[in-house]
Every structure is written in C-alpha cells, then in structure tokens.
Design an enzyme around this catalytic site. Sequence first.
Site, PDB file in Angstrom:
ATOM      1  CD  GLN A  94       3.519  -1.998 -10.038  1.00 22.73           C
ATOM      2  OE1 GLN A  94       4.346  -2.337 -10.862  1.00 22.73           O
ATOM      3  NE2 GLN A  94       3.846  -1.625  -8.809  1.00 22.73           N
ATOM      4  CD  GLU A 120      20.251 -13.436   2.698  1.00 20.33           C
ATOM      5  OE1 GLU A 120      20.371 -14.546   3.265  1.00 20.33           O
ATOM      6  OE2 GLU A 120      20.930 -13.078   1.717  1.00 20.33           O
ATOM      7  CE  LYS A 135     -10.452   6.806  -7.606  1.00 12.73           C
ATOM      8  NZ  LYS A 135     -10.021   5.813  -6.610  1.00 12.73           N
ATOM      9  CG  ASP A 150     -13.955   4.356  -8.564  1.00 15.51           C
ATOM     10  OD1 ASP A 150     -14.556   3.287  -8.738  1.00 15.51           O
ATOM     11  OD2 ASP A 150     -12.820   4.417  -8.050  1.00 15.51           O
ATOM     12  CG  ASP A 192      21.952 -11.036   5.841  1.00 14.14           C
ATOM     13  OD1 ASP A 192      20.853 -11.349   6.343  1.00 14.14           O
ATOM     14  OD2 ASP A 192      22.577 -11.780   5.075  1.00 14.14           O
TER      15      ASP A 192
HETATM   16  C1  R5P Z   1      -8.865   2.411  -7.082  1.00 18.50           C
HETATM   17  O1  R5P Z   1      -9.348   2.188  -8.179  1.00 18.50           O
HETATM   18  C2  R5P Z   1      -9.233   1.647  -5.863  1.00 18.50           C
HETATM   19  O2  R5P Z   1     -10.495   1.049  -5.966  1.00 18.50           O
HETATM   20  C3  R5P Z   1      -9.174   2.533  -4.643  1.00 18.50           C
HETATM   21  O3  R5P Z   1     -10.143   3.543  -4.775  1.00 18.50           O
HETATM   22  C4  R5P Z   1      -7.824   3.158  -4.504  1.00 18.50           C
HETATM   23  O4  R5P Z   1      -6.819   2.196  -4.556  1.00 18.50           O
HETATM   24  C5  R5P Z   1      -7.737   3.925  -3.208  1.00 18.50           C
HETATM   25  O5  R5P Z   1      -6.511   4.543  -3.145  1.00 18.50           O
HETATM   26  P1  R5P Z   1      -6.283   5.818  -2.228  1.00 18.50           P
HETATM   27  O6  R5P Z   1      -6.689   5.463  -0.845  1.00 18.50           O
HETATM   28  O7  R5P Z   1      -4.806   6.063  -2.359  1.00 18.50           O
HETATM   29  O8  R5P Z   1      -7.079   6.949  -2.804  1.00 18.50           O
END
Ligand code: R5P
Length: 285
Positions: free
Chosen positions: A92, A36, A184, A161, A34
Amino acid sequence: MKVLGGSASPLLSSRLAKELGATLGKVETKRFPDGEGYVRIQDDLEREDVVLVQTTRSDQDIVELLMLQDAVHEFRVRSLITVVPYFGYARQDKLFNKGEAISSRAIIRALQAHTDALLMVDVHNLLVLTYFDIPVENISGMLQIAQHLKDAGAEVVLSPDEGSIARARIVAQACGCSVDFLQKTRIDASTVKIATKVLDVSRKKVAIVDDIIATGGTIFEAAKQLKAQGAKEIIAACTHGLYAAGALPKLEGVCDSIVSTDTIEGETSAITVAPELAKAIKNYS
Ligand code: R5P
C-alpha cells in the site's frame, strides 16, 4: 552490542546475534485478557548499541515493535537500529483512490520516531524508502536464495512478472542459470492471469523466484504453465512466505518444493538472511 527480538522474529534475531558476535537480550511479551499487548526488556541497555528485530506481518506485530522501541528509548542507549525483515503494508505504497491512506507511509512515520536507522529486506517497492527521514536500507535476500537454488541444482530461474525480473536476474547470475519471465495481470487481490509464453524449460529443474508469496495465485499460475511445458521439477522460492489461508496446500499440488527466508518464520523458511543483515549493521558501527 545487544540484539533484541520481538515475538515475530525469535529465530532471525538469535541468528543475527550470532553473526554479529552480540548478546541476545531477553524480551518478555504477553497479552492481557482484553487482547492488549505488553513488553518488557529484561536486560540493562545503558550505553549499548542495540539492534531490534521484528517482522511486521500483522497489526499486533507493529504495535509490539512500537512498544519495544519505546522500551529501548527508556534506557540511555548509544544507538538503536530497527530491523523490520518483512515490512507489512509495503504494497500500500501510493494512493490508488482519492480518500485512501498511504498506509506504508503512516506506519513509517510512527516507526522512525524512536530509532536511528531502519533496515528492511526485499521491500516490495523501493518507493516506500522515500517516506523515511532517517537512514534506511533495503537488504537483498536474493544471494542467499541463489545459494539455496544452486545447491538444489536449479537450471532455469523464472520471474512470474516483468516487474520482478531484476531480482530474478540477480539470482540467475549468482547460481549460473538462465533467466526468463512471464507476463502477469492481477485481476483482484486473489486472482491473477498469466499469459501463455513458450519457455525453454522442458525436462529442466525450474525455480520461480518472487519477493512475496501471499495467496499463492501468482506461483500457482506460473507453475501450471511450467508443468504444461514439461518442466522436470518446480521450486517456488521467495523472500517473504506470507501464505494466506490455503496457499501452501494449493502450491504443494503444483510445486515440488517451496522455500522462503526467515524474514517470516515458518515451515518453509529454510534460508536465513542473517549474514546479509549483519554485513549491513556492521557498516553502521
Ligand atoms: C507482486 O507484485 C508480488 O511481487 C508478488 O508476485 C505477489 O505479492 C504475490 O501474491 P500472490 O501470492 O497473492 O499471488
């Protein structure tokens, strides 16, 4: 000391056991029809110091880790350190809209119930560490990444970034490269825009360093700029190679090589974080 590995971290747990001079315990995991899960620890852990290693990339990994912690708890162990090399849900980390869960906090509350300490590697946002009521440590994989890039002859380290520049600086300093960053903007979960910036990369071997590659959109856009500005070779390096469907082939089209650590075990995970984890674990004993 005994090291136990969940089904998401078999390689890293055995490397860690070796680094620590510890025994690698036997863990049986299976799935019922199932869906689990089931776990059973096949070693006697009475009075042992135990290190439990499980990356939580999927919800199934999280449930397996909770069950393993429970199984360890059934023995009268001396101590338990839980190592979550890649901690999923770390992005998150706060409320973006009213009514949402702070998902990382919900998972941390469950994970910290049956462990004395918890270690993570390059957690996306250090804010999640504040959700713990037990000792927690974030270990950096950047020095291992730097060593790999130095051996590969990288000349420039690029952060995609500004927010990740601190990590890129550590790598650049350790491998004796120059460092730069791009700007970015994330449009949605799978689309990013990177502003044009003149970089000193012409005829150079450039390494783009990030904590996570998920959809690959970030590295793809950065690599396109580097190519347009005449970079000789592009290496994409990250701690956590998540690679959502289609990410790797897309990146292979613009990068000369793609490398990640063994926090997530897969075809690009050529770098191990076991030495850094072992150093941190030794500090607890
Ligand atoms: C974002 O702030 C992280 O440092 C990565 O740049 C991001 O999670 C990369 O995600 P993706 O490959 O989807 O662009």
